[in-house]
Enzyme design. Structure first.
Site, mmCIF file in Angstrom:
data_model
loop_
_atom_site.group_PDB
_atom_site.id
_atom_site.type_symbol
_atom_site.label_atom_id
_atom_site.label_comp_id
_atom_site.label_asym_id
_atom_site.label_seq_id
_atom_site.Cartn_x
_atom_site.Cartn_y
_atom_site.Cartn_z
ATOM 1 C CE LYS A 1 101.634 90.486 109.726
ATOM 2 N NZ LYS A 1 101.453 90.038 108.520
HETATM 3 C C1 E4P Z 1 104.038 88.200 107.778
HETATM 4 O O1 E4P Z 1 103.277 87.977 108.329
HETATM 5 C C2 E4P Z 1 104.470 88.421 107.060
HETATM 6 O O2 E4P Z 1 103.232 89.316 106.183
HETATM 7 C C3 E4P Z 1 105.043 87.687 105.842
HETATM 8 O O3 E4P Z 1 105.668 86.476 106.203
HETATM 9 C C4 E4P Z 1 106.603 88.681 104.944
HETATM 10 O O4 E4P Z 1 107.178 87.597 103.731
HETATM 11 P P1 E4P Z 1 108.573 88.607 103.286
HETATM 12 O O5 E4P Z 1 109.372 89.086 103.881
HETATM 13 O O6 E4P Z 1 108.105 87.485 102.035
HETATM 14 O O7 E4P Z 1 106.825 90.030 102.634
#
Ligand code: E4P
Length: 220
Positions: free
Chosen positions: A84
């Site tokens: 990522k």
């Molecule tokens: C996605 O890969 C992220 O880890 C996640 O969806 C972030 O979500 P949040 O905005 O609730 O922290």
């Protein structure tokens, strides 16, 4: 359609994987911090429980650092781990370099359609628009998913999947699926909410109490 779990809690992955419908897991540095555990150990354990793509996020901000971290994660973690990277110019360059080597990349922290297009162009396996965080600013996160899907419709050869992220409630997931998003990543709480209906619970209670009477009457 793919369902990913957004967590770094191994027991949550075990719980949802047991449902038989889990396609992958997304982690991020904040989720790792919350787990209080070692990053690579957590990701390895998750990758053992779910054989779909498991996103492990790099923390370098420069291209060389992202590529170095990505290659190191690929070498030391199970093969279903994907990398990522944040949606920055440096992240785009890293996406291109890693994806050219056949490494799956999830480009994260996407907040507009142009970022999604650029990440797809760089060869991302997934682009992750953050719905909830956009909603928090007063914008409409779902509209971003709709816009990206409209663009994707114009280019049927795009292989990059749209991963609806930062999902805060069941309607986010349902609407993302209505719009044709390929994937949704959700916290455990949302998975549980998606399967919950009071009429299912009361229906089961009614069936079981009626069946007890059938058995008591010797008619089972
Ligand atoms: C996605 O890969 C992220 O880890 C996640 O969806 C972030 O979500 P949040 O905005 O609730 O922290």
């Amino acid at each position: 359609m793919e369902f990913f779990l957004d967590t770094a809690e191994v027991e949550e992955v075990r719980e949802i994987a047991a449902w038989g419908i889990l396609d992958g897991v997304t982690t991020n540095p904040s989720l790792i911090k919350k787990s209080g555990r070692d990053f690579k150990q957590v990701v390895s354990e998750i990758a053992e429980l779910c054989d779909g793509p498991i996103s492990a996020e790099v923390t370098s901000l420069d291209t060389d650092g992202m590529v170095r971290e990505g290659l190191e994660l690929k070498e030391t973690l199970p093969p279903n781990v994907i990398i990522k990277v944040p949606c920055t110019p440096e992240g785009l360059a890293a996406t291109k370099i890693l994806s050219d080597q056949g490494i799956g990349v999830n480009v994260t922290l996407i907040f507009n359609a142009s970022q999604a297009i650029m990440a797809a162009k760089a060869g991302a396996m997934y682009v992750s628009p953050f719905i909830g965080r956009l909603d928090d600013t007063g914008a409409d996160g779902m509209e971003l998913i709709a816009e990206i899907m409209r663009i994707w419709d114009n280019y049927p050869t795009i292989e990059t999947k749209v991963l609806a992220a930062s999902i805060r409630h069941p309607m986010h997931m349902l609407q993302a699926m209505q719009m044709g998003a390929h994937t949704a990543t959700m916290p455990t709480k949302i998975f549980r909410q998606l399967m919950k209906h009071p009429l299912t619970d009361s229906g089961i209670s009614q069936f079981l109490s009626d069946w007890a009477e059938v058995e008591a009457a010797g008619n089972a």
